[in-house]
Design a protein around this motif. Structure first.
Motif, mmCIF file in Angstrom:
data_model
loop_
_atom_site.group_PDB
_atom_site.id
_atom_site.type_symbol
_atom_site.label_atom_id
_atom_site.label_comp_id
_atom_site.label_asym_id
_atom_site.label_seq_id
_atom_site.Cartn_x
_atom_site.Cartn_y
_atom_site.Cartn_z
ATOM 1 N N LYS A 1 -4.936 9.448 7.550
ATOM 2 C CA LYS A 1 -5.786 8.687 6.627
ATOM 3 C C LYS A 1 -6.181 9.627 5.488
ATOM 4 O O LYS A 1 -7.302 10.137 5.411
ATOM 5 C CB LYS A 1 -7.010 8.152 7.377
ATOM 6 N N TYR B 1 -4.547 1.503 -6.653
ATOM 7 C CA TYR B 1 -4.279 2.945 -6.595
ATOM 8 C C TYR B 1 -4.046 3.458 -8.006
ATOM 9 O O TYR B 1 -3.113 3.031 -8.673
ATOM 10 C CB TYR B 1 -3.059 3.191 -5.693
ATOM 11 N N ASP C 1 -5.455 -5.600 0.769
ATOM 12 C CA ASP C 1 -5.846 -4.448 1.591
ATOM 13 C C ASP C 1 -6.708 -3.470 0.807
ATOM 14 O O ASP C 1 -7.448 -2.686 1.381
ATOM 15 C CB ASP C 1 -4.602 -3.770 2.146
ATOM 16 N N ASN D 1 0.061 4.182 0.816
ATOM 17 C CA ASN D 1 -0.284 5.138 1.876
ATOM 18 C C ASN D 1 0.521 4.823 3.142
ATOM 19 O O ASN D 1 1.233 3.834 3.215
ATOM 20 C CB ASN D 1 -1.785 5.090 2.174
ATOM 21 N N ASP D 2 0.346 5.666 4.142
ATOM 22 C CA ASP D 2 1.193 5.516 5.325
ATOM 23 C C ASP D 2 0.414 5.877 6.584
ATOM 24 O O ASP D 2 0.857 6.688 7.384
ATOM 25 C CB ASP D 2 2.418 6.436 5.142
ATOM 26 N N CYS D 3 -0.748 5.256 6.747
ATOM 27 C CA CYS D 3 -1.554 5.541 7.941
ATOM 28 C C CYS D 3 -0.727 5.161 9.178
ATOM 29 O O CYS D 3 -0.084 4.106 9.202
ATOM 30 C CB CYS D 3 -2.850 4.751 7.895
ATOM 31 N N PHE E 1 -1.255 3.978 12.095
ATOM 32 C CA PHE E 1 -1.502 2.772 12.895
ATOM 33 C C PHE E 1 -1.278 1.471 12.128
ATOM 34 O O PHE E 1 -1.378 0.387 12.691
ATOM 35 C CB PHE E 1 -2.954 2.791 13.400
ATOM 36 N N CYS E 2 -0.993 1.555 10.835
ATOM 37 C CA CYS E 2 -1.095 0.364 9.981
ATOM 38 C C CYS E 2 0.251 -0.318 9.766
ATOM 39 O O CYS E 2 1.259 0.333 9.512
ATOM 40 C CB CYS E 2 -1.700 0.775 8.652
ATOM 41 N N CYS F 1 0.851 -1.193 0.000
ATOM 42 C CA CYS F 1 0.000 0.000 0.000
ATOM 43 C C CYS F 1 0.886 1.243 0.000
ATOM 44 O O CYS F 1 1.783 1.367 0.839
ATOM 45 C CB CYS F 1 -0.905 0.001 1.227
ATOM 46 N N VAL G 1 0.705 -2.641 7.339
ATOM 47 C CA VAL G 1 0.818 -3.127 5.957
ATOM 48 C C VAL G 1 2.026 -2.524 5.219
ATOM 49 O O VAL G 1 2.816 -3.261 4.623
ATOM 50 C CB VAL G 1 -0.497 -2.869 5.173
ATOM 51 N N PRO G 2 2.223 -1.192 5.223
ATOM 52 C CA PRO G 2 3.371 -0.659 4.471
ATOM 53 C C PRO G 2 4.707 -1.219 4.969
ATOM 54 O O PRO G 2 5.587 -1.501 4.169
ATOM 55 C CB PRO G 2 3.288 0.858 4.704
ATOM 56 N N ARG H 1 -6.750 9.244 2.302
ATOM 57 C CA ARG H 1 -7.799 8.875 1.329
ATOM 58 C C ARG H 1 -9.161 9.336 1.832
ATOM 59 O O ARG H 1 -9.975 9.849 1.087
ATOM 60 C CB ARG H 1 -7.877 7.357 1.164
HETATM 61 S S1 SF4 Z 1 -4.898 1.528 6.619
HETATM 62 FE FE1 SF4 Z 1 -5.241 0.946 4.475
HETATM 63 S S2 SF4 Z 1 -4.746 2.816 3.322
HETATM 64 FE FE2 SF4 Z 1 -3.804 3.052 5.345
HETATM 65 S S3 SF4 Z 1 -1.725 2.267 5.098
HETATM 66 FE FE3 SF4 Z 1 -2.990 0.563 5.840
HETATM 67 S S4 SF4 Z 1 -3.613 -0.531 4.011
HETATM 68 FE FE4 SF4 Z 1 -2.892 1.496 3.372
#
Ligand code: SF4
Length: 445
Positions: free
Chosen positions: A279, A212, A207, A167-169, A171-172, A165, A174-175, A281
């Motif tokens: 966030k 994108y 995710d 993005n760079d939220c 709390f997440c 992903c 995934v990145p 998006r």
């Molecule tokens: S919450 Fe969703 S949009 Fe934000 S970094 Fe994680 S996967 Fe990406």
């Protein structure tokens, strides 16, 4: 000589969580089954759906998130005490490599597929390394997951079409785990996998299946059209960003391809909170437009499961009433509430640690609390008790039997999908009941 490999997914200590309720299989293990040579006898044990007992093996591989990592360490120790080698992978040990090394023989950091055969070959040579660094490889020609060894108790199978992903939220994780480059599998390879899937229901675990940018949206349309053209008649759900509602063609083909509903991280009804969590998006869409986006998805017959995170630094005490008001008046079909959870490896965790605000830090044992249901830090504008009680109150006010029934009727009218609205009813009741049950278990912990 045949060797025995045990693949284990541990349960969380003494706690009913979403994994137990949903009975979703750990997707990574099906890839490892495919990548293991034929001279291994393989068994999958998932403690979330069946009971676990020690059994003889040559090698034990454990996968874990954060909340079940302590149990994973415990199981690993049980095998190591008997001289059996263990290896552990997954998002938690990738972030906490040095911690994990104390409990297992080898740690796989990152995506395991690229190093799994090296792990097995080193085991056979009696020369396992303490750490294997998985690479983020292209998803072209990926090995097909072998689900034949899955327990029959799983409710839903999962299919993955992309990773990463941009993005760079805050709390997440995934990145950090999958990287900020969005990688996609070729559509035809996904369609082949879907055709071979033996169940009627499944979930795309990407995710954001929409991806994108324009090209990624076209690929999503190609995937959905491919499902229609190949006659893949299944019902499914997926994660998307809220901008899914901006593209009528995507929604039209998703519905025709069997989409029952989409899971969207709305995260908050407060733009201040969205800003704190980065966030972007959702900020681009704007909280005031959430309702209209839900309506657009309903117009295409697609149900909306919204996830909301409470306890952000931008949240004040009125956030609970505002969230309840949104749930009851936006026609959203299903809602999942979470308490902000600082997972290790995220920017949020590092920030709260630096600010001295983390509450549960007796690791690794305390990782068992990291499941979105406990208050793990001192909130900025309320006490931990107020946060915990506030979330319980939103659930109480929105998931009673009568309220869920009323919401399901609205859902049926809006989406014109009776099956979808039945699932919505069960989802809302299940989420509320799970929260209350877990609250009782927390009292005894
Ligand atoms: S919450 Fe969703 S949009 Fe934000 S970094 Fe994680 S996967 Fe990406």
């Amino acid at each position: 000589m045949t060797k025995k490999l045990l693949l284990i997914n541990p349960a969380q200590h003494n706690r009913t969580n979403l994994a137990t309720l949903l009975r979703l299989p750990p997707a990574s293990l099906a890839y490892l089954v495919s990548l293991t040579p034929a001279d291994w006898d393989i068994k999958i044990i998932d403690e979330n759906v069946e009971s676990y007992m020690f059994e003889e093996a040559d090698l034990v591989a454990i996968t874990a998130y954060t909340c079940n990592a302590p149990r994973g360490y415990e199981i690993s120790q049980e095998y190591r005490q008997r001289g059996i080698k263990t290896v552990m992978g997954g998002v938690h040990v990738s972030a906490m490599r040095d911690e994990a090394i104390g409990f297992v023989d080898s740690v796989v950091v990152g995506e395991a597929e690229s190093v799994w055969q090296e792990v097995l070959s080193d085991f056979e040579k009696g020369d396992m390394k303490p750490v294997y660094q998985g690479e983020r490889t292209s998803l072209d020609n990926m090995v097909k997951p072998n689900r034949d060894l899955y327990s029959k108790r799983y409710r839903l199978l999962s299919v993955e079409t992309s990773r990463g992903c941009p993005n760079d939220c805050e709390f997440c994780s995934v990145p950090a785990f999958y990287g900020r480059t969005y990688r996609q599998r070729p559509v035809n390879e996904v369609l082949d996998e879907l055709e071979a899937l033996k169940t009627k229901w499944f979930f795309f675990t990407d995710d954001n299946i929409l991806g994108y940018g324009k090209k990624a949206e076209e690929r999503a349309i190609q995937l959905f059209r491919g499902m229609i053209d190949r006659g893949i008649k299944k019902r499914w759900g997926c994660y998307v960003g809220i901008d899914f509602a901006n593209n009528p063609e995507v929604m039209k083909y998703a519905k025709k391809a069997g989409c029952l509903g989409v899971f969207i991280g709305f995260e908050s009804v407060s733009e201040e909170a969205l800003e704190v969590m980065h966030k972007v998006r959702n900020l681009r869409v704007g909280v005031s437009n959430y309702r209209e986006k839900i309506k657009r998805m309903h117009d295409y017959g697609i149900g909306v499961l919204g996830s909301f995170v409470l306890g952000n630094d931008g949240d004040r005490k009125d956030v609970f009433d505002k969230t309840t008001e949104f749930i009851l008046n936006s026609n959203i079909d299903v809602v999942q509430l979470s308490i902000l959870n600082p997972f290790p490896g995220t920017r949020l965790y590092e920030r709260l640690k630096q600010e001295g605000r983390l509450l549960r830090t007796d690791y690794p044992g305390d990782w068992k609390y990291y499941d979105f249901m406990d208050v793990l830090f001192s909130p900025r504008h309320m006490t931990p008790e107020e946060l915990s009680e506030g979330v319980a109150r939103v659930y109480r006010d929105t998931t009673s039997r009568m309220t869920c029934l009323k919401r399901a009727l609205i859902s049926a009218v809006q989406t014109r999908d009776l099956l979808g609205s039945t699932v919505a009813y069960l989802g809302n009741r299940g989420a509320g009941t799970l929260w209350m049950k877990s609250s009782e278990q927390r009292v005894g912990m």
